[in-house]
Enzyme design. Structure first.
Site, PDB file in Angstrom:
ATOM      1  N   CYS A  21      13.597  11.157   6.493  1.00 36.44           N
ATOM      2  CA  CYS A  21      13.661  10.623   7.888  1.00 36.44           C
ATOM      3  C   CYS A  21      15.124  10.853   8.296  1.00 36.44           C
ATOM      4  O   CYS A  21      15.333  10.755   9.640  1.00 36.44           O
ATOM      5  CB  CYS A  21      13.046   9.426   8.236  1.00 36.44           C
ATOM      6  SG  CYS A  21      13.776   8.137   6.874  1.00 36.44           S
ATOM      7  N   GLU A  38      10.103   1.698  10.478  1.00 35.01           N
ATOM      8  CA  GLU A  38      11.068   2.698   9.781  1.00 35.01           C
ATOM      9  C   GLU A  38      10.437   3.831  10.162  1.00 35.01           C
ATOM     10  O   GLU A  38       9.791   4.338   9.355  1.00 35.01           O
ATOM     11  CB  GLU A  38      11.787   2.419   8.764  1.00 35.01           C
ATOM     12  CG  GLU A  38      12.296   1.007   8.461  1.00 35.01           C
ATOM     13  CD  GLU A  38      13.562   1.083   8.824  1.00 35.01           C
ATOM     14  OE1 GLU A  38      14.051   1.719   9.614  1.00 35.01           O
ATOM     15  OE2 GLU A  38      13.845  -0.279   8.741  1.00 35.01           O
ATOM     16  N   LYS A  77       0.708  -1.243   0.054  1.00 38.99           N
ATOM     17  CA  LYS A  77       0.111  -0.028   0.035  1.00 38.99           C
ATOM     18  C   LYS A  77       0.785   1.361  -0.100  1.00 38.99           C
ATOM     19  O   LYS A  77       1.404   1.714   1.054  1.00 38.99           O
ATOM     20  CB  LYS A  77      -0.927  -0.088   1.350  1.00 38.99           C
ATOM     21  CG  LYS A  77      -1.792   1.207   0.990  1.00 38.99           C
ATOM     22  CD  LYS A  77      -2.353   1.900   2.393  1.00 38.99           C
ATOM     23  CE  LYS A  77      -1.659   3.278   2.613  1.00 38.99           C
ATOM     24  NZ  LYS A  77      -1.669   4.369   1.575  1.00 38.99           N
ATOM     25  N   GLU A 105      10.050  16.109  14.631  1.00 35.61           N
ATOM     26  CA  GLU A 105      10.576  16.027  13.252  1.00 35.61           C
ATOM     27  C   GLU A 105       9.637  16.905  12.525  1.00 35.61           C
ATOM     28  O   GLU A 105       8.444  16.865  12.455  1.00 35.61           O
ATOM     29  CB  GLU A 105      10.144  14.480  12.859  1.00 35.61           C
ATOM     30  CG  GLU A 105      10.482  14.328  11.315  1.00 35.61           C
ATOM     31  CD  GLU A 105      10.621  12.815  11.022  1.00 35.61           C
ATOM     32  OE1 GLU A 105       9.423  12.350  11.178  1.00 35.61           O
ATOM     33  OE2 GLU A 105      11.547  12.225  10.546  1.00 35.61           O
TER      34      GLU A 105
END
Ligand code: NAP
Ligand code: MG
Length: 473
Positions: free
Chosen positions: A278, A244, A169, A378
Protein backbone atom coordinates in the site's frame (compact mmCIF):
# COMPACT_ATOMS: atom_id res chain seq x y z
CA UNK A 1 0.21 -31.26 1.34
CA UNK A 2 -0.86 -29.58 4.51
CA UNK A 3 -4.35 -29.50 5.89
CA UNK A 4 -5.11 -26.70 8.31
CA UNK A 5 -8.32 -27.65 10.02
CA UNK A 6 -8.18 -25.79 13.30
CA UNK A 7 -8.97 -22.26 14.35
CA UNK A 8 -8.08 -20.78 17.72
CA UNK A 9 -10.74 -19.88 20.28
CA UNK A 10 -10.43 -19.32 24.01
CA UNK A 11 -6.86 -20.56 24.33
CA UNK A 12 -7.36 -23.72 22.30
CA UNK A 13 -7.00 -25.05 18.78
CA UNK A 14 -10.55 -26.12 17.88
CA UNK A 15 -12.23 -27.64 14.83
CA UNK A 16 -14.41 -25.01 13.15
CA UNK A 17 -18.15 -25.59 12.74
CA UNK A 18 -17.70 -24.41 9.16
CA UNK A 19 -17.14 -27.35 6.82
CA UNK A 20 -15.95 -25.60 3.63
CA UNK A 21 -12.33 -25.91 2.51
CA UNK A 22 -10.20 -23.44 0.56
CA UNK A 23 -7.21 -24.56 -1.52
CA UNK A 24 -3.80 -23.06 -0.79
CA UNK A 25 -1.99 -22.57 -4.10
CA UNK A 26 1.71 -21.81 -4.55
CA UNK A 27 2.18 -18.42 -6.23
CA UNK A 28 5.53 -19.65 -7.58
CA UNK A 29 4.32 -22.87 -9.28
CA UNK A 30 0.51 -22.78 -9.06
CA UNK A 31 0.63 -26.23 -7.49
CA UNK A 32 -1.64 -27.03 -4.59
CA UNK A 33 0.21 -26.66 -1.28
CA UNK A 34 -2.64 -27.68 0.97
CA UNK A 35 -6.06 -26.63 2.13
CA UNK A 36 -7.66 -24.75 4.98
CA UNK A 37 -10.99 -25.40 6.65
CA UNK A 38 -12.96 -22.19 6.93
CA UNK A 39 -14.77 -20.90 9.99
CA UNK A 40 -18.36 -19.68 9.70
CA UNK A 41 -20.59 -17.13 11.44
CA UNK A 42 -21.07 -19.33 14.50
CA UNK A 43 -17.32 -19.83 14.88
CA UNK A 44 -16.89 -16.07 14.72
CA UNK A 45 -19.57 -15.56 17.36
CA UNK A 46 -17.84 -18.10 19.62
CA UNK A 47 -14.54 -16.27 19.19
CA UNK A 48 -16.19 -12.95 20.02
CA UNK A 49 -17.82 -14.49 23.09
CA UNK A 50 -14.43 -15.76 24.29
CA UNK A 51 -12.84 -12.34 23.77
CA UNK A 52 -15.74 -10.69 25.60
CA UNK A 53 -15.32 -12.96 28.63
CA UNK A 54 -11.56 -12.49 28.67
CA UNK A 55 -11.96 -8.72 28.57
CA UNK A 56 -13.43 -8.67 32.10
CA UNK A 57 -10.09 -9.54 33.66
CA UNK A 58 -7.66 -8.58 30.91
CA UNK A 59 -8.87 -4.97 30.88
CA UNK A 60 -7.85 -4.76 34.54
CA UNK A 61 -4.30 -6.07 34.14
CA UNK A 62 -1.42 -3.75 34.97
CA UNK A 63 1.00 -2.34 32.42
CA UNK A 64 3.77 -4.52 33.82
CA UNK A 65 1.69 -7.69 33.43
CA UNK A 66 0.99 -6.76 29.83
CA UNK A 67 4.66 -6.00 29.22
CA UNK A 68 5.42 -9.55 30.35
CA UNK A 69 2.87 -11.00 27.90
CA UNK A 70 4.37 -8.96 25.06
CA UNK A 71 7.85 -10.20 25.97
CA UNK A 72 6.61 -13.80 26.02
CA UNK A 73 5.17 -13.50 22.52
CA UNK A 74 8.30 -11.79 21.22
CA UNK A 75 10.56 -14.53 22.52
CA UNK A 76 8.33 -17.26 21.08
CA UNK A 77 8.57 -15.55 17.67
CA UNK A 78 12.34 -15.13 18.02
CA UNK A 79 12.77 -18.91 18.14
CA UNK A 80 11.13 -19.42 14.74
CA UNK A 81 12.86 -16.91 12.45
CA UNK A 82 13.64 -19.32 9.62
CA UNK A 83 10.16 -20.83 9.74
CA UNK A 84 8.56 -17.41 9.40
CA UNK A 85 10.70 -16.51 6.40
CA UNK A 86 10.19 -19.93 4.78
CA UNK A 87 6.43 -19.99 5.11
CA UNK A 88 6.08 -16.43 3.82
CA UNK A 89 8.17 -17.15 0.73
CA UNK A 90 6.39 -20.44 0.10
CA UNK A 91 2.76 -19.56 0.74
CA UNK A 92 2.66 -15.88 -0.23
CA UNK A 93 5.58 -15.72 -2.66
CA UNK A 94 7.13 -12.83 -0.72
CA UNK A 95 10.79 -12.44 -1.60
CA UNK A 96 13.38 -13.62 0.91
CA UNK A 97 14.43 -9.96 1.24
CA UNK A 98 10.91 -8.79 2.02
CA UNK A 99 10.14 -11.75 4.29
CA UNK A 100 13.26 -10.89 6.32
CA UNK A 101 12.22 -7.25 6.66
CA UNK A 102 8.72 -8.36 7.55
CA UNK A 103 10.07 -10.65 10.27
CA UNK A 104 12.04 -7.77 11.83
CA UNK A 105 8.92 -5.62 11.64
CA UNK A 106 7.02 -8.27 13.64
CA UNK A 107 9.57 -8.17 16.43
CA UNK A 108 9.71 -4.37 16.38
CA UNK A 109 5.93 -4.24 16.94
CA UNK A 110 6.37 -5.91 20.32
CA UNK A 111 9.40 -3.79 21.20
CA UNK A 112 7.55 -0.58 20.45
CA UNK A 113 4.42 -1.71 22.33
CA UNK A 114 6.61 -2.44 25.36
CA UNK A 115 8.31 0.92 24.94
CA UNK A 116 4.91 2.65 24.83
CA UNK A 117 3.72 0.89 27.96
CA UNK A 118 6.86 1.92 29.80
CA UNK A 119 6.19 5.57 29.01
CA UNK A 120 2.45 6.05 28.62
CA UNK A 121 0.37 7.51 31.42
CA UNK A 122 -3.09 5.91 31.46
CA UNK A 123 -4.32 8.50 33.98
CA UNK A 124 -4.06 12.14 32.99
CA UNK A 125 -5.22 15.47 34.31
CA UNK A 126 -7.12 17.63 31.85
CA UNK A 127 -8.56 20.91 33.05
CA UNK A 128 -9.30 20.14 36.67
CA UNK A 129 -10.39 16.60 36.08
CA UNK A 130 -8.91 13.14 36.11
CA UNK A 131 -9.02 11.46 32.72
CA UNK A 132 -8.70 7.67 32.65
CA UNK A 133 -7.63 6.13 29.35
CA UNK A 134 -9.50 2.81 29.44
CA UNK A 135 -9.37 -0.21 27.10
CA UNK A 136 -11.92 0.25 24.34
CA UNK A 137 -13.19 -3.35 24.49
CA UNK A 138 -13.09 -6.31 22.14
CA UNK A 139 -11.24 -5.42 18.95
CA UNK A 140 -11.88 -7.06 15.58
CA UNK A 141 -8.76 -7.25 13.45
CA UNK A 142 -9.26 -7.81 9.72
CA UNK A 143 -6.20 -7.98 7.49
CA UNK A 144 -5.04 -8.76 3.93
CA UNK A 145 -2.47 -11.24 2.59
CA UNK A 146 0.43 -8.96 1.68
CA UNK A 147 2.14 -8.98 5.08
CA UNK A 148 -0.18 -11.13 7.12
CA UNK A 149 1.86 -11.84 10.23
CA UNK A 150 3.31 -8.32 10.19
CA UNK A 151 -0.23 -6.94 10.46
CA UNK A 152 -1.23 -9.46 13.15
CA UNK A 153 1.78 -8.42 15.23
CA UNK A 154 1.39 -4.66 14.88
CA UNK A 155 -2.32 -4.69 15.67
CA UNK A 156 -2.30 -7.39 18.35
CA UNK A 157 0.66 -5.88 20.18
CA UNK A 158 -1.14 -2.53 20.39
CA UNK A 159 -4.38 -4.17 21.52
CA UNK A 160 -2.55 -6.05 24.27
CA UNK A 161 -0.73 -2.87 25.33
CA UNK A 162 -4.11 -1.15 25.65
CA UNK A 163 -5.67 -4.02 27.64
CA UNK A 164 -8.06 -5.05 24.86
CA UNK A 165 -8.94 -8.56 23.73
CA UNK A 166 -9.17 -9.52 20.07
CA UNK A 167 -10.73 -11.57 17.31
CA UNK A 168 -8.49 -11.77 14.27
CA UNK A 169 -9.50 -12.61 10.70
CA UNK A 170 -6.54 -13.00 8.35
CA UNK A 171 -6.88 -13.70 4.63
CA UNK A 172 -7.69 -17.37 4.05
CA UNK A 173 -4.76 -17.37 1.59
CA UNK A 174 -2.41 -16.88 4.56
CA UNK A 175 -3.50 -19.99 6.51
CA UNK A 176 -0.05 -21.59 6.90
CA UNK A 177 1.47 -18.29 8.02
CA UNK A 178 -1.41 -17.91 10.48
CA UNK A 179 -0.83 -21.42 11.81
CA UNK A 180 2.81 -20.58 12.56
CA UNK A 181 2.07 -17.37 14.44
CA UNK A 182 -0.67 -19.19 16.35
CA UNK A 183 1.87 -21.73 17.55
CA UNK A 184 4.01 -18.87 18.90
CA UNK A 185 1.06 -17.06 20.46
CA UNK A 186 -0.11 -20.30 22.09
CA UNK A 187 3.35 -20.89 23.53
CA UNK A 188 3.35 -17.40 25.06
CA UNK A 189 0.70 -18.54 27.55
CA UNK A 190 -1.58 -15.52 27.65
CA UNK A 191 -4.88 -15.70 29.52
CA UNK A 192 -7.51 -17.61 27.50
CA UNK A 193 -9.52 -15.53 25.05
CA UNK A 194 -7.16 -12.55 24.75
CA UNK A 195 -6.57 -13.45 21.11
CA UNK A 196 -8.79 -15.63 18.96
CA UNK A 197 -8.15 -16.32 15.30
CA UNK A 198 -10.77 -17.45 12.81
CA UNK A 199 -9.78 -18.42 9.26
CA UNK A 200 -12.61 -17.72 6.89
CA UNK A 201 -14.07 -15.54 4.16
CA UNK A 202 -14.44 -11.79 4.39
CA UNK A 203 -18.13 -11.90 3.56
CA UNK A 204 -18.70 -14.42 6.37
CA UNK A 205 -16.20 -13.98 9.21
CA UNK A 206 -15.31 -10.37 8.40
CA UNK A 207 -18.96 -9.42 8.00
CA UNK A 208 -19.89 -10.92 11.41
CA UNK A 209 -17.04 -9.00 13.08
CA UNK A 210 -18.28 -5.79 11.46
CA UNK A 211 -21.87 -6.46 12.55
CA UNK A 212 -21.55 -8.00 16.02
CA UNK A 213 -22.52 -5.60 18.84
CA UNK A 214 -19.89 -7.08 21.18
CA UNK A 215 -17.06 -5.78 18.99
CA UNK A 216 -16.17 -2.24 20.08
CA UNK A 217 -13.56 -1.40 17.49
CA UNK A 218 -12.28 -2.66 14.18
CA UNK A 219 -8.73 -2.31 13.02
CA UNK A 220 -8.70 -3.04 9.31
CA UNK A 221 -5.99 -3.09 6.68
CA UNK A 222 -7.03 -3.73 3.11
CA UNK A 223 -8.63 -2.17 0.09
CA UNK A 224 -10.49 1.13 0.17
CA UNK A 225 -13.64 -0.58 -1.16
CA UNK A 226 -13.81 -3.15 1.64
CA UNK A 227 -12.87 -0.46 4.17
CA UNK A 228 -15.97 1.48 3.14
CA UNK A 229 -18.19 -1.62 3.51
CA UNK A 230 -16.81 -2.25 7.00
CA UNK A 231 -17.16 1.38 8.10
CA UNK A 232 -20.79 1.50 6.91
CA UNK A 233 -21.67 -1.65 8.85
CA UNK A 234 -19.67 -0.57 11.90
CA UNK A 235 -21.60 2.66 12.31
CA UNK A 236 -24.79 0.73 13.14
CA UNK A 237 -23.32 -0.18 16.52
CA UNK A 238 -21.03 2.89 16.62
CA UNK A 239 -17.86 0.80 16.51
CA UNK A 240 -14.65 2.78 16.38
CA UNK A 241 -12.67 2.10 13.24
CA UNK A 242 -9.05 2.38 12.27
CA UNK A 243 -8.78 1.88 8.53
CA UNK A 244 -5.47 1.47 6.71
CA UNK A 245 -6.41 1.47 3.05
CA UNK A 246 -4.86 1.84 -0.36
CA UNK A 247 -2.38 4.33 -1.75
CA UNK A 248 -0.95 5.82 -4.93
CA UNK A 249 2.15 7.28 -3.38
CA UNK A 250 4.00 10.07 -5.21
CA UNK A 251 7.78 10.14 -5.26
CA UNK A 252 9.09 13.64 -6.03
CA UNK A 253 12.67 13.74 -7.26
CA UNK A 254 13.75 17.39 -7.09
CA UNK A 255 16.11 18.69 -9.77
CA UNK A 256 19.03 18.98 -7.34
CA UNK A 257 18.81 15.33 -6.23
CA UNK A 258 21.64 12.88 -6.79
CA UNK A 259 19.91 10.80 -9.45
CA UNK A 260 22.38 7.94 -9.12
CA UNK A 261 20.96 7.41 -5.63
CA UNK A 262 17.39 8.67 -6.02
CA UNK A 263 16.48 6.48 -9.00
CA UNK A 264 17.55 3.12 -7.49
CA UNK A 265 15.68 4.17 -4.36
CA UNK A 266 12.62 5.03 -6.46
CA UNK A 267 12.62 1.58 -8.07
CA UNK A 268 12.99 0.04 -4.62
CA UNK A 269 10.01 2.07 -3.41
CA UNK A 270 7.91 1.13 -6.43
CA UNK A 271 8.69 -2.59 -6.48
CA UNK A 272 8.93 -3.32 -2.74
CA UNK A 273 7.03 -6.47 -1.76
CA UNK A 274 6.79 -7.18 -5.51
CA UNK A 275 4.65 -4.04 -5.82
CA UNK A 276 2.00 -5.50 -3.52
CA UNK A 277 2.42 -2.74 -0.97
CA UNK A 278 0.00 0.00 0.00
CA UNK A 279 2.97 2.32 0.57
CA UNK A 280 4.65 1.59 -2.77
CA UNK A 281 5.89 4.74 -4.52
CA UNK A 282 4.01 4.17 -7.77
CA UNK A 283 4.02 7.71 -9.24
CA UNK A 284 7.52 8.94 -9.95
CA UNK A 285 7.64 12.71 -10.46
CA UNK A 286 10.68 13.80 -12.47
CA UNK A 287 11.75 17.30 -13.66
CA UNK A 288 11.07 17.49 -17.39
CA UNK A 289 14.72 18.24 -18.24
CA UNK A 290 15.91 15.15 -16.33
CA UNK A 291 13.68 12.65 -18.12
CA UNK A 292 16.32 11.31 -20.54
CA UNK A 293 18.86 10.81 -17.75
CA UNK A 294 16.20 9.05 -15.68
CA UNK A 295 15.22 6.73 -18.54
CA UNK A 296 18.83 5.65 -19.06
CA UNK A 297 19.32 4.97 -15.36
CA UNK A 298 16.10 2.97 -15.08
CA UNK A 299 16.92 0.84 -18.13
CA UNK A 300 20.31 0.05 -16.69
CA UNK A 301 19.02 -0.83 -13.21
CA UNK A 302 16.06 -2.80 -14.55
CA UNK A 303 18.31 -4.96 -16.71
CA UNK A 304 20.00 -6.21 -13.53
CA UNK A 305 16.74 -6.78 -11.68
CA UNK A 306 16.17 -10.39 -10.64
CA UNK A 307 12.59 -11.57 -11.06
CA UNK A 308 11.88 -15.13 -10.03
CA UNK A 309 12.06 -17.66 -7.23
CA UNK A 310 11.25 -15.75 -4.03
CA UNK A 311 13.51 -18.04 -2.00
CA UNK A 312 16.58 -16.78 -3.86
CA UNK A 313 18.10 -14.10 -1.58
CA UNK A 314 18.93 -11.93 -4.60
CA UNK A 315 15.43 -11.89 -6.05
CA UNK A 316 13.97 -8.38 -6.17
CA UNK A 317 10.50 -9.22 -7.46
CA UNK A 318 8.64 -12.47 -6.81
CA UNK A 319 5.28 -13.73 -8.07
CA UNK A 320 1.91 -12.08 -7.50
CA UNK A 321 0.03 -13.76 -4.66
CA UNK A 322 -2.63 -15.33 -6.88
CA UNK A 323 -3.69 -15.76 -10.47
CA UNK A 324 -6.39 -13.19 -9.81
CA UNK A 325 -3.76 -10.64 -8.75
CA UNK A 326 -1.64 -11.55 -11.80
CA UNK A 327 -4.62 -10.86 -14.07
CA UNK A 328 -5.35 -7.58 -12.31
CA UNK A 329 -1.81 -6.37 -12.98
CA UNK A 330 -1.96 -7.51 -16.63
CA UNK A 331 -5.25 -5.63 -17.06
CA UNK A 332 -3.66 -2.44 -15.75
CA UNK A 333 -0.63 -2.77 -18.04
CA UNK A 334 -3.08 -3.10 -20.95
CA UNK A 335 -5.02 -0.08 -19.69
CA UNK A 336 -1.78 1.94 -19.62
CA UNK A 337 -1.01 0.96 -23.21
CA UNK A 338 -4.56 1.83 -24.29
CA UNK A 339 -4.31 5.19 -22.57
CA UNK A 340 -1.26 6.05 -24.65
CA UNK A 341 1.47 5.64 -22.05
CA UNK A 342 4.74 4.24 -23.36
CA UNK A 343 6.46 1.17 -21.93
CA UNK A 344 10.07 1.88 -20.96
CA UNK A 345 10.74 -1.57 -19.50
CA UNK A 346 8.61 -4.65 -18.85
CA UNK A 347 5.19 -4.99 -20.46
CA UNK A 348 2.53 -7.63 -20.84
CA UNK A 349 2.98 -11.34 -20.21
CA UNK A 350 5.23 -13.51 -18.07
CA UNK A 351 9.03 -13.28 -18.04
CA UNK A 352 10.70 -16.06 -20.00
CA UNK A 353 11.15 -19.28 -18.04
CA UNK A 354 8.67 -18.27 -15.36
CA UNK A 355 5.47 -19.36 -17.08
CA UNK A 356 4.25 -21.62 -14.26
CA UNK A 357 3.95 -19.01 -11.54
CA UNK A 358 2.11 -15.71 -11.23
CA UNK A 359 5.14 -13.71 -12.36
CA UNK A 360 4.79 -10.35 -14.07
CA UNK A 361 7.42 -8.20 -15.73
CA UNK A 362 8.25 -5.21 -13.54
CA UNK A 363 6.95 -2.43 -15.73
CA UNK A 364 7.83 1.24 -16.02
CA UNK A 365 5.63 3.58 -18.06
CA UNK A 366 6.70 6.98 -19.38
CA UNK A 367 4.51 9.62 -21.07
CA UNK A 368 2.02 9.23 -18.26
CA UNK A 369 -0.32 12.03 -17.26
CA UNK A 370 -1.71 12.19 -13.76
CA UNK A 371 -5.23 11.84 -15.18
CA UNK A 372 -4.62 8.34 -16.59
CA UNK A 373 -6.08 5.41 -14.66
CA UNK A 374 -2.60 3.93 -14.20
CA UNK A 375 -1.69 7.12 -12.31
CA UNK A 376 -4.91 7.32 -10.28
CA UNK A 377 -5.81 3.75 -9.31
CA UNK A 378 -3.95 1.40 -7.03
CA UNK A 379 -2.58 -1.47 -9.13
CA UNK A 380 -0.92 -3.48 -6.33
CA UNK A 381 1.79 -4.90 -8.56
CA UNK A 382 5.21 -3.80 -9.86
CA UNK A 383 4.02 -1.08 -12.21
CA UNK A 384 5.55 2.39 -12.04
CA UNK A 385 4.30 5.53 -13.80
CA UNK A 386 6.73 8.34 -14.59
CA UNK A 387 5.17 11.80 -14.75
CA UNK A 388 7.20 14.92 -15.59
CA UNK A 389 6.84 18.36 -14.04
CA UNK A 390 8.23 21.83 -14.75
CA UNK A 391 8.35 23.55 -11.36
CA UNK A 392 8.48 22.53 -7.71
CA UNK A 393 4.96 23.94 -7.24
CA UNK A 394 3.67 21.80 -10.07
CA UNK A 395 5.33 18.72 -8.57
CA UNK A 396 3.53 19.31 -5.25
CA UNK A 397 0.27 19.92 -7.06
CA UNK A 398 0.53 16.64 -8.99
CA UNK A 399 1.59 14.77 -5.84
CA UNK A 400 -1.54 15.98 -4.05
CA UNK A 401 -3.87 15.44 -7.00
CA UNK A 402 -5.03 11.99 -5.85
CA UNK A 403 -7.84 10.52 -3.78
CA UNK A 404 -5.19 8.77 -1.66
CA UNK A 405 -2.67 10.06 0.89
CA UNK A 406 -0.90 7.24 2.69
CA UNK A 407 2.78 7.83 1.99
CA UNK A 408 5.01 10.01 -0.20
CA UNK A 409 8.71 10.27 -0.99
CA UNK A 410 10.96 13.28 -1.64
CA UNK A 411 14.58 13.32 -2.79
CA UNK A 412 16.83 16.38 -2.85
CA UNK A 413 20.45 17.12 -2.03
CA UNK A 414 19.18 20.10 -0.02
CA UNK A 415 17.62 18.76 3.17
CA UNK A 416 15.87 22.04 3.98
CA UNK A 417 14.27 22.13 0.57
CA UNK A 418 13.20 18.49 0.83
CA UNK A 419 11.67 19.25 4.24
CA UNK A 420 9.80 22.25 2.85
CA UNK A 421 8.37 20.21 -0.03
CA UNK A 422 7.54 17.25 2.24
CA UNK A 423 5.59 19.58 4.53
CA UNK A 424 3.22 20.43 1.69
CA UNK A 425 2.28 16.87 0.75
CA UNK A 426 -1.02 15.50 2.01
CA UNK A 427 0.13 12.09 3.17
CA UNK A 428 0.35 10.36 6.53
CA UNK A 429 4.04 9.67 6.11
CA UNK A 430 6.60 11.40 3.89
CA UNK A 431 9.96 9.71 3.44
CA UNK A 432 12.89 12.07 2.84
CA UNK A 433 15.93 10.77 0.95
CA UNK A 434 15.31 7.15 1.92
CA UNK A 435 12.83 4.53 3.04
CA UNK A 436 12.42 3.80 6.73
CA UNK A 437 9.93 2.72 9.38
CA UNK A 438 9.67 4.49 12.71
CA UNK A 439 7.48 2.30 14.94
CA UNK A 440 6.93 5.16 17.40
CA UNK A 441 5.68 7.58 14.71
CA UNK A 442 2.10 7.48 13.44
CA UNK A 443 1.19 5.54 10.31
CA UNK A 444 -2.04 6.00 8.38
CA UNK A 445 -3.68 7.90 5.61
CA UNK A 446 -5.06 11.26 4.60
CA UNK A 447 -8.23 11.21 2.46
CA UNK A 448 -9.33 7.80 1.12
CA UNK A 449 -6.19 6.09 2.40
CA UNK A 450 -7.97 5.63 5.67
CA UNK A 451 -9.14 6.84 9.03
CA UNK A 452 -6.98 7.06 12.14
CA UNK A 453 -3.39 6.16 12.83
CA UNK A 454 -1.43 3.14 13.99
CA UNK A 455 1.83 3.03 15.97
CA UNK A 456 3.15 5.30 18.70
CA UNK A 457 0.98 7.18 21.15
CA UNK A 458 -1.69 7.99 18.55
CA UNK A 459 -1.88 4.31 17.61
CA UNK A 460 -2.27 3.25 21.24
CA UNK A 461 -4.91 5.87 21.95
CA UNK A 462 -7.01 4.49 19.09
CA UNK A 463 -7.54 1.44 21.36
CA UNK A 464 -8.45 3.55 24.40
CA UNK A 465 -11.60 5.36 25.45
CA UNK A 466 -11.15 8.41 27.71
CA UNK A 467 -13.28 8.65 30.84
CA UNK A 468 -13.25 12.05 32.59
CA UNK A 469 -14.09 12.10 36.30
CA UNK A 470 -15.42 15.55 37.11
CA UNK A 471 -15.82 16.70 40.68
CA UNK A 472 -17.26 20.22 40.78
CA UNK A 473 -15.69 22.19 43.61
P1 NAP B 1 -9.38 -6.72 0.71
O1 NAP B 1 -10.14 -7.43 -0.33
O2 NAP B 1 -9.80 -5.39 1.12
O3 NAP B 1 -9.37 -7.71 1.96
C1 NAP B 1 -8.81 -7.37 3.20
C2 NAP B 1 -9.46 -8.22 4.28
O4 NAP B 1 -10.84 -7.88 4.38
C3 NAP B 1 -9.41 -9.71 3.98
O5 NAP B 1 -9.22 -10.43 5.18
C4 NAP B 1 -10.80 -9.94 3.41
O6 NAP B 1 -11.23 -11.27 3.50
C5 NAP B 1 -11.64 -9.04 4.27
N1 NAP B 1 -12.95 -8.73 3.71
C6 NAP B 1 -13.35 -8.82 2.41
N2 NAP B 1 -14.65 -8.47 2.29
C7 NAP B 1 -15.09 -8.18 3.54
C8 NAP B 1 -16.36 -7.76 4.08
N3 NAP B 1 -17.43 -7.58 3.30
N4 NAP B 1 -16.44 -7.53 5.40
C9 NAP B 1 -15.39 -7.69 6.20
N5 NAP B 1 -14.17 -8.11 5.76
C10 NAP B 1 -14.02 -8.34 4.44
O7 NAP B 1 -7.88 -6.56 0.35
P2 NAP B 1 -6.93 -7.64 -0.29
O8 NAP B 1 -7.30 -7.85 -1.70
O9 NAP B 1 -6.89 -8.82 0.60
O10 NAP B 1 -5.51 -6.83 -0.14
C11 NAP B 1 -5.10 -5.86 -1.06
C12 NAP B 1 -5.57 -4.45 -0.68
O11 NAP B 1 -5.20 -4.12 0.65
C13 NAP B 1 -4.94 -3.39 -1.54
O12 NAP B 1 -5.93 -2.57 -2.11
C14 NAP B 1 -4.05 -2.58 -0.60
O13 NAP B 1 -3.95 -1.23 -0.87
C15 NAP B 1 -4.65 -2.79 0.71
N6 NAP B 1 -3.61 -2.71 1.75
C16 NAP B 1 -3.50 -1.59 2.54
C17 NAP B 1 -2.51 -1.49 3.50
C18 NAP B 1 -2.38 -0.29 4.38
O14 NAP B 1 -1.70 -0.36 5.38
N7 NAP B 1 -3.00 0.82 4.10
C19 NAP B 1 -1.63 -2.53 3.68
C20 NAP B 1 -1.76 -3.65 2.88
C21 NAP B 1 -2.76 -3.73 1.93
P3 NAP B 1 -10.99 -12.26 2.23
O15 NAP B 1 -9.53 -12.45 2.17
O16 NAP B 1 -11.72 -13.50 2.61
O17 NAP B 1 -11.56 -11.57 1.04
MG1 MG C 1 -10.65 -10.05 -0.88
Amino acid sequence: MKTIDKIYINGEFVTPQGTEYFDLISPTTNEKLGKVRLGNTEDTQNAIEAAKNALKTFSKTTASERIQYLKNIKSAIEKRKDDFIDVMTEEYGGTFQFASVSYDYMLKSFESAINLLNNYDFTKTMGESEVQMTPIGVVGIIIPWNSSNGFICSKLSTAIAAGCTTVIKPSEMSAQQTQLILECLHEANLPKGVFNIVNGLGEVVGAEISRNPDISKISFTGSTNVGKIIAKEAVNTMKRVTLELGGKSPNIILDDADFSKAIPLALGAAFMNSGQACIAGTRLLIPENKLEETKLLIKEIASNFIVGNPKNPNTAVGPMVSEKQYNRVQDYIQIGINEGAEILTGGLGKPEGLENGNFVKPTVFVNVTNQMRIAREEIFGPVLSIITYKTEEEAIEIANDTTYGLQAYVSSSNTERAHRVASQINAGRVQINGIGHDPMAPFGGFKQSGIGREFGTLGLEAYLEPRALIQPK
